[in-house]
Write an enzyme that holds these catalytic residues in place. Structure first.
Site, PDB file in Angstrom:
ATOM      1  N   HIS A  16       0.854  -1.184   0.000  1.00  0.00           N
ATOM      2  CA  HIS A  16       0.000   0.000   0.000  1.00  0.00           C
ATOM      3  C   HIS A  16       0.890   1.233   0.000  1.00  0.00           C
ATOM      4  CE1 HIS A  16      -0.293   0.560   4.695  1.00  0.00           C
ATOM      5  NE2 HIS A  16       0.911   0.245   4.314  1.00  0.00           N
ATOM      6  N   CYS A  25       5.911   6.170   4.809  1.00  0.00           N
ATOM      7  CA  CYS A  25       4.840   5.266   4.363  1.00  0.00           C
ATOM      8  C   CYS A  25       4.008   5.848   3.224  1.00  0.00           C
ATOM      9  CB  CYS A  25       3.943   4.873   5.537  1.00  0.00           C
ATOM     10  SG  CYS A  25       4.795   3.798   6.709  1.00  0.00           S
ATOM     11  N   HIS A  29       4.983   0.341  -0.307  1.00  0.00           N
ATOM     12  CA  HIS A  29       5.724  -0.632   0.503  1.00  0.00           C
ATOM     13  C   HIS A  29       4.776  -1.759   0.886  1.00  0.00           C
ATOM     14  CE1 HIS A  29       3.707   1.939   3.423  1.00  0.00           C
ATOM     15  NE2 HIS A  29       3.846   0.961   4.311  1.00  0.00           N
ATOM     16  N   HIS A  31       3.614  -5.341   3.397  1.00  0.00           N
ATOM     17  CA  HIS A  31       3.557  -5.945   4.729  1.00  0.00           C
ATOM     18  C   HIS A  31       3.135  -7.399   4.615  1.00  0.00           C
ATOM     19  CE1 HIS A  31       3.895  -2.126   6.841  1.00  0.00           C
ATOM     20  NE2 HIS A  31       2.971  -1.623   6.025  1.00  0.00           N
ATOM     21  N   HIS A  75      -1.700 -10.262  -1.962  1.00  0.00           N
ATOM     22  CA  HIS A  75      -0.856  -9.896  -3.101  1.00  0.00           C
ATOM     23  C   HIS A  75      -1.468  -8.754  -3.921  1.00  0.00           C
ATOM     24  CE1 HIS A  75       1.248 -13.506  -1.930  1.00  0.00           C
ATOM     25  NE2 HIS A  75       2.286 -13.003  -2.579  1.00  0.00           N
ATOM     26  N   GLU A 136       0.596  -5.333  11.158  1.00  0.00           N
ATOM     27  CA  GLU A 136       1.295  -4.877   9.958  1.00  0.00           C
ATOM     28  C   GLU A 136       2.719  -5.402   9.971  1.00  0.00           C
ATOM     29  OE1 GLU A 136      -0.205  -0.711   8.042  1.00  0.00           O
ATOM     30  OE2 GLU A 136       1.610  -0.665   9.215  1.00  0.00           O
TER      31      GLU A 136
END
Length: 150
Positions: A16, A25, A29, A31, A75, A136
């Site tokens: 996201h 952020c 990136h 998680h 994904h 996360e």
């Protein structure tokens, strides 16, 4: 009969970006998310019911969360659906198959509220969503509790 809480853990990988955020952020990136879903209810008391003794079948919970959350977000690249990034989302969607546009900034907190609404709508009668916990990272998570949202 006592009220019982059941918890099932799910995991999915997603990327996201927090458009407009003032920190790192804001960049795309990813998680390795871990989602814990807790429901509550009374176990079935009817001895003739094949679900006797269960609040709900864990397989049913797995199917609901799998369809509403995991299949949609695993994904995926999750981006806010805003006019500012419409061209970017379109370009990415032409190249990649799983770009998910959401009506909120895709923070852990906002994702939890979305997941809660999706899961609540699908639970069987007599079963309530009690809590969600979304990790996360190994050390960072957000929680949603029904009692705080009624």
């Amino acid at each position: 009969m006592a009220i019982i809480r059941l918890t099932k853990e799910f995991s999915f990988e997603a990327a996201h970006a927090l458009d407009g955020y003032d920190g790192p952020c804001r960049e795309i990136h990813g998680h390795s998310y871990r989602l814990f879903v807790t429901v509550r209810g009374l176990p079935v008391a009817d001895g003739d019911d094949p679900k006797c003794g269960m609040v709900m079948d864990f397989g049913t919970l797995k199917r609901i969360v799998g369809e509403e959350v995991v299949a949609r977000f695993d994904h995926a690249l999750v981006l806010q659906d805003s006019p500012r990034n419409a061209d970017l989302r379109q370009t990415l969607a032409e190249r990649f198959g799983n770009v998910v546009a959401v009506g909120y900034r895709p923070t852990c907190e906002n994702m939890l509220a979305d997941f809660a609404a999706r899961i609540r709508a699908r639970l069987p009668e007599g079963v309530a969503l009690h809590a969600l916990r979304l990790h996360e990272t190994a050390t960072s998570f957000a929680e949603w509790f029904a009692e705080d949202n009624e």
